[in-house]
Scaffold this motif. Sequence first.
Motif, short mmCIF file in Angstrom:
data_model
loop_
_atom_site.label_atom_id
_atom_site.label_comp_id
_atom_site.label_asym_id
_atom_site.label_seq_id
_atom_site.Cartn_x
_atom_site.Cartn_y
_atom_site.Cartn_z
N UNK A 30 0.82 -1.21 0.00
CA UNK A 30 0.00 0.00 0.00
C UNK A 30 0.86 1.27 0.00
N UNK A 31 2.19 1.12 -0.01
CA UNK A 31 3.09 2.27 -0.12
C UNK A 31 3.69 2.78 1.16
N UNK A 32 3.42 2.15 2.32
CA UNK A 32 4.00 2.63 3.58
C UNK A 32 5.45 2.16 3.71
N UNK A 33 6.25 2.97 4.39
CA UNK A 33 7.65 2.66 4.66
C UNK A 33 7.71 1.50 5.66
N UNK A 34 8.52 0.48 5.39
CA UNK A 34 8.64 -0.68 6.27
C UNK A 34 9.74 -0.54 7.32
N UNK A 35 10.48 0.56 7.30
CA UNK A 35 11.64 0.72 8.17
C UNK A 35 11.33 0.41 9.64
N UNK A 36 10.26 0.95 10.18
CA UNK A 36 9.94 0.76 11.60
C UNK A 36 8.99 -0.41 11.84
N UNK A 37 8.68 -1.18 10.81
CA UNK A 37 7.76 -2.30 10.98
C UNK A 37 8.52 -3.56 11.36
#
Length: 87
Positions: free
Chosen positions: A46-53
């Motif tokens: 969906x386009x969200x940044x995965x860095x903090x996931x």
Amino acid sequence: MTEIVVYELDRPTAAPGGGAQRRVRRVHAAPAAPGSRTVAGPRTLCGKDTFAMETTGRRPSEHPGAPWYPTEHASVVCQDCDAVMEV
């Protein structure tokens, strides 16, 4: 394409006993990073940044016929990622 399930987590809250607890806010799917089958790419479907996931280790392609997300988190699945995964 190999997808990886990732958790978008709430900020840590105090837990009984002094530890920190993080609740799953949303479950997303992300393509695997180039050359990897275990690391999520930089963006979810969906386009969200995965860095903090947080990566769950679940790969939907390894569970044919099952939902792509862990069933215990069905109520917090990202609808945009779900729409892409259903195609």
